[in-house]
Design an enzyme around this catalytic site. Structure first.
Site, PDB file in Angstrom:
ATOM      1  N   SER A 182       0.858  -1.178   0.000  1.00 36.84           N
ATOM      2  CA  SER A 182       0.000   0.000   0.000  1.00 36.84           C
ATOM      3  C   SER A 182       0.900   1.235   0.000  1.00 36.84           C
ATOM      4  O   SER A 182       2.123   1.129   0.167  1.00 36.84           O
ATOM      5  CB  SER A 182      -0.893   0.005   1.241  1.00 36.84           C
ATOM      6  OG  SER A 182      -0.096   0.161   2.418  1.00 36.84           O
TER       7      SER A 182
ATOM      8  N   ASP B 263      -1.362  -1.948  -3.803  1.00 37.63           N
ATOM      9  CA  ASP B 263      -2.757  -1.965  -3.366  1.00 37.63           C
ATOM     10  C   ASP B 263      -3.384  -0.584  -3.547  1.00 37.63           C
ATOM     11  O   ASP B 263      -2.799   0.304  -4.155  1.00 37.63           O
ATOM     12  CB  ASP B 263      -2.807  -2.439  -1.912  1.00 37.63           C
ATOM     13  CG  ASP B 263      -4.146  -3.035  -1.517  1.00 37.63           C
ATOM     14  OD1 ASP B 263      -4.993  -3.211  -2.397  1.00 37.63           O
ATOM     15  OD2 ASP B 263      -4.332  -3.313  -0.311  1.00 37.63           O
ATOM     16  N   HIS B 264      -4.536  -0.383  -2.963  1.00 38.15           N
ATOM     17  CA  HIS B 264      -5.377   0.795  -3.146  1.00 38.15           C
ATOM     18  C   HIS B 264      -4.614   2.090  -3.435  1.00 38.15           C
ATOM     19  O   HIS B 264      -3.796   2.526  -2.639  1.00 38.15           O
ATOM     20  CB  HIS B 264      -6.235   1.020  -1.898  1.00 38.15           C
ATOM     21  CG  HIS B 264      -7.219  -0.055  -1.642  1.00 38.15           C
ATOM     22  ND1 HIS B 264      -8.512  -0.010  -2.109  1.00 38.15           N
ATOM     23  CD2 HIS B 264      -7.104  -1.226  -0.968  1.00 38.15           C
ATOM     24  CE1 HIS B 264      -9.158  -1.106  -1.735  1.00 38.15           C
ATOM     25  NE2 HIS B 264      -8.322  -1.860  -1.041  1.00 38.15           N
TER      26      HIS B 264
ATOM     27  N   GLU C  75      -8.918   0.665   6.292  1.00 41.56           N
ATOM     28  CA  GLU C  75      -7.615   0.096   6.012  1.00 41.56           C
ATOM     29  C   GLU C  75      -6.653   1.194   5.587  1.00 41.56           C
ATOM     30  O   GLU C  75      -6.974   2.033   4.742  1.00 41.56           O
ATOM     31  CB  GLU C  75      -7.692  -0.962   4.911  1.00 41.56           C
ATOM     32  CG  GLU C  75      -6.331  -1.620   4.619  1.00 41.56           C
ATOM     33  CD  GLU C  75      -6.412  -2.663   3.521  1.00 41.56           C
ATOM     34  OE1 GLU C  75      -6.083  -3.828   3.809  1.00 41.56           O
ATOM     35  OE2 GLU C  75      -6.801  -2.319   2.404  1.00 41.56           O
TER      36      GLU C  75
ATOM     37  N   HIS D  44     -13.177  -4.268   4.767  1.00 40.66           N
ATOM     38  CA  HIS D  44     -11.827  -4.406   5.314  1.00 40.66           C
ATOM     39  C   HIS D  44     -11.906  -4.603   6.825  1.00 40.66           C
ATOM     40  O   HIS D  44     -12.749  -4.015   7.494  1.00 40.66           O
ATOM     41  CB  HIS D  44     -10.994  -3.151   5.028  1.00 40.66           C
ATOM     42  CG  HIS D  44     -10.595  -3.011   3.591  1.00 40.66           C
ATOM     43  ND1 HIS D  44     -10.711  -1.839   2.884  1.00 40.66           N
ATOM     44  CD2 HIS D  44     -10.067  -3.912   2.729  1.00 40.66           C
ATOM     45  CE1 HIS D  44     -10.273  -2.014   1.655  1.00 40.66           C
ATOM     46  NE2 HIS D  44      -9.872  -3.258   1.542  1.00 40.66           N
ATOM     47  N   GLY D  45     -11.017  -5.406   7.352  1.00 43.16           N
ATOM     48  CA  GLY D  45     -10.997  -5.642   8.785  1.00 43.16           C
ATOM     49  C   GLY D  45     -11.750  -6.911   9.163  1.00 43.16           C
ATOM     50  O   GLY D  45     -12.256  -7.640   8.307  1.00 43.16           O
TER      51      GLY D  45
ATOM     52  N   HIS E 129     -11.681  -8.236  -2.323  1.00 40.04           N
ATOM     53  CA  HIS E 129     -11.081  -7.379  -1.301  1.00 40.04           C
ATOM     54  C   HIS E 129     -11.712  -7.673   0.049  1.00 40.04           C
ATOM     55  O   HIS E 129     -12.832  -8.175   0.131  1.00 40.04           O
ATOM     56  CB  HIS E 129     -11.256  -5.908  -1.666  1.00 40.04           C
ATOM     57  CG  HIS E 129     -10.235  -5.399  -2.623  1.00 40.04           C
ATOM     58  ND1 HIS E 129      -9.414  -4.322  -2.359  1.00 40.04           N
ATOM     59  CD2 HIS E 129      -9.876  -5.849  -3.850  1.00 40.04           C
ATOM     60  CE1 HIS E 129      -8.614  -4.114  -3.385  1.00 40.04           C
ATOM     61  NE2 HIS E 129      -8.870  -5.026  -4.308  1.00 40.04           N
TER      62      HIS E 129
ATOM     63  N   GLY F  28     -10.685  -9.853   2.401  1.00 36.40           N
ATOM     64  CA  GLY F  28     -10.800 -11.296   2.585  1.00 36.40           C
ATOM     65  C   GLY F  28     -10.656 -11.765   4.018  1.00 36.40           C
ATOM     66  O   GLY F  28     -11.169 -12.828   4.377  1.00 36.40           O
TER      67      GLY F  28
ATOM     68  N   ASN G  35      -7.414 -10.489  -1.278  1.00 33.15           N
ATOM     69  CA  ASN G  35      -6.529  -9.690  -0.432  1.00 33.15           C
ATOM     70  C   ASN G  35      -6.616 -10.128   1.029  1.00 33.15           C
ATOM     71  O   ASN G  35      -7.707 -10.367   1.549  1.00 33.15           O
ATOM     72  CB  ASN G  35      -6.895  -8.215  -0.533  1.00 33.15           C
ATOM     73  CG  ASN G  35      -6.478  -7.597  -1.849  1.00 33.15           C
ATOM     74  OD1 ASN G  35      -6.061  -8.299  -2.775  1.00 33.15           O
ATOM     75  ND2 ASN G  35      -6.579  -6.283  -1.944  1.00 33.15           N
ATOM     76  N   ILE G  36      -5.458 -10.204   1.666  1.00 34.63           N
ATOM     77  CA  ILE G  36      -5.366 -10.578   3.080  1.00 34.63           C
ATOM     78  C   ILE G  36      -4.424  -9.596   3.762  1.00 34.63           C
ATOM     79  O   ILE G  36      -3.266  -9.456   3.367  1.00 34.63           O
ATOM     80  CB  ILE G  36      -4.825 -12.010   3.247  1.00 34.63           C
ATOM     81  CG1 ILE G  36      -5.695 -13.006   2.480  1.00 34.63           C
ATOM     82  CG2 ILE G  36      -4.759 -12.397   4.724  1.00 34.63           C
ATOM     83  CD1 ILE G  36      -5.030 -14.344   2.282  1.00 34.63           C
ATOM     84  N   ASP G  37      -4.918  -8.913   4.777  1.00 38.73           N
ATOM     85  CA  ASP G  37      -4.074  -7.961   5.501  1.00 38.73           C
ATOM     86  C   ASP G  37      -4.329  -8.044   6.996  1.00 38.73           C
ATOM     87  O   ASP G  37      -3.427  -8.316   7.785  1.00 38.73           O
ATOM     88  CB  ASP G  37      -4.318  -6.540   4.981  1.00 38.73           C
ATOM     89  CG  ASP G  37      -3.337  -5.523   5.577  1.00 38.73           C
ATOM     90  OD1 ASP G  37      -2.251  -5.945   6.039  1.00 38.73           O
ATOM     91  OD2 ASP G  37      -3.643  -4.321   5.571  1.00 38.73           O
TER      92      ASP G  37
END
Length: 457
Positions: A136, A183-184, A256, A300-301, A342, A344, A364-366
């Site tokens: 990112s 990313d974004h 995010e 996200h989250g 997104h 995920g 996507n995994i964060d």
């Protein structure tokens, strides 16, 4: 322009040097303005007539050993264009098409340090799979160092480029194919991508391929017409190098990297088939090297069960709608669009698997890996707490040194091993295991730590 071999070619306008033994050809057709890429070799070809990699490896450029999997020209179960290391151009298309055809998705993990990059590579090799490593803008800045001024995105550009060279160096060593992605990127962050494209163009001049595999533009908060027009402009620039564009349509909820969409209109969390077709119709004449991060309730989250309502069938409806519009031009699998999932982290496996069936090839995994990394450190501290309070003195004696416990390599390695374990769950959920045909990875023969008295982490 069309893929080599897919239509009658009218003229070959150039052969560009890619590697010591490999060239990259781009050829136009009279019926399209898009660019396609195919590796051709002057020395080594397979019995299928598809080029194998020559000696143009990153390891050769910088003079580091390249043994075992690093030295492979191809993988047993993959298209021959896909080699260990960063994939771009036709190899990138072949890899993503392989994922769609075989109904698995590739995990995309946000990385902020060389440690987090290495854990992704380790997890990919252990699971015998490809992986997507992405940065990112905030992660890129952190990689460059928070002590570096970020005026004009200076630190974010330098950090991402530095990370890219680390990925290119180490991906070959781990013997896995890697998609190197960002990313974004919202409208205000476009100067960051501009700087990275400048870097890829310079790299392309020397190596015949871009530094990065792909970039994502997140213009979902802009009017759809503006979103598409900006994406068209960037896709035109990127496709000339064999790069892929990921665009976002609809808004991913949650928070995010400083972007907070927790209070957005719920209708904006779900894309419409007509909008996805509009994107497809506008981008395809430029290049087929794009993916769509369509919104189907993604957030996200990680949230409590029931708070996130995913509707993967939105993707299925879009595929059917576009296929009907394309009529006999639709692909045989009736999945003309490659989708990205997104948000995920924390998603139900049922929803993940269903979305893969509708053409999702990347998730996507964060948040989950942020937690697993921290949890590894937390558990290490808990286990060795009494050895981490002073430099000298622990339960074994008041004069006993604690250096091998507070050596930062120890807690960081604990974070890595815990995250590799967690990523194994993601590879399994995405049906992305035993893909390459090398067999599951084995524990490395790492002798430096124990020989010097380090902890067995």
């Amino acid at each position: 322009m069309k893929l080599i071999g897919s239509v009658t070619l009218t003229a070959a306008i150039g052969i560009l040097r890619l590697e010591s033994y490999t060239t990259l050809a781009f050829v136009p057709s009279t019926c399209s303005s898009s660019t396609s890429w195919k590796k051709t070799s002057t020395k080594t070809t397979s019995h299928h007539g598809v080029a194998l990699r020559g000696s143009g490896r990153m390891s050769d450029d910088i003079g580091v050993p390249c043994e075992e999997e690093c030295a492979l020209d191809s993988f047993p179960n993959m298209p021959l264009s896909v080699n260990p290391g960063v994939v771009t151009g036709q190899a990138l298309l072949d890899l993503l098409n392989h994922a769609k055809e075989n109904e698995y998705a590739i995990p995309a993990i946000n990385c902020v340090t060389s440690s987090s990059i290495n854990m992704c590579l380790e997890a990919a090799r252990y699971n015998d799979a490809p992986v997507i490593i992405q940065f990112s803008s905030g992660g890129s800045q952190f990689y460059g160092g928070k002590g570096l001024d970020n005026t004009n995105m200076r630190a974010a550009i330098a950090g991402a480029v530095s990370g890219a060279f680390h990925v290119r160096t180490m991906a070959e060593q781990y013997g896995v194919p890697v998609i190197l992605h960002t990313d974004h990127c919202a409208k205000k962050l476009l100067p960051w991508i501009d700087g990275l494209l400048d870097a890829s163009e310079r790299y392309y001049e020397q190596h015949g391929e871009p530094l990065f595999s792909s970039h994502m533009l997140d213009l979902s908060e802009e009017p759809i017409e503006e979103n598409i027009e900006i994406c068209k402009r960037y896709l035109s620039r990127m496709s000339k190098m064999g790069m892929m564009l990921e665009m976002e349509l609809g808004i991913t909820g949650g928070e995010e990297d400083g972007v907070n969409n927790e209070d957005v209109n719920q209708d904006d969390l779900y894309s419409k088939p007509e909008e996805i077709y509009q994107v497809y119709e506008e981008l395809m004449p430029i290049s087929d090297m794009f993916t769509v991060a369509a919104a189907f309730g993604n957030v996200h989250g990680v949230y409590s069960p029931g708070n996130v309502k995913l509707k993967p069938d939105i993707l299925d409806k879009a595929q059917k709608y576009i296929s009907e519009k394309l009529k006999d031009k639709a692909p045989s699998n009736k999945k003309p669009v490659s989708f990205v999932f997104h948000g995920g982290s924390g998603s139900d496996v049922k929803d993940i698997r269903e979305s893969i069936g509708y053409g999702v090839i990347k998730m996507n995994i964060d948040t989950d890996t942020q937690w697993s990394y921290w949890e590894g450190i937390k558990n290490f501290e808990s286990k060795y707490h009494d050895y981490l309070q002073t430099q000298i003195g622990n339960p074994d004696g008041p004069d006993k040194p604690n250096k091998k416990y507070y050596d930062p390599r120890e807690c960081l390695r604990a974070a890595e091993t815990n995250s590799v374990k967690r990523l194994g769950m993601s590879f399994e959920d995405l049906k992305c295991q035993n893909i390459l045909g090398l067999g599951m990875g084995k524990k490395a023969d790492n002798t430096l730590g124990p020989r010097r008295g380090g902890l067995p982490v």
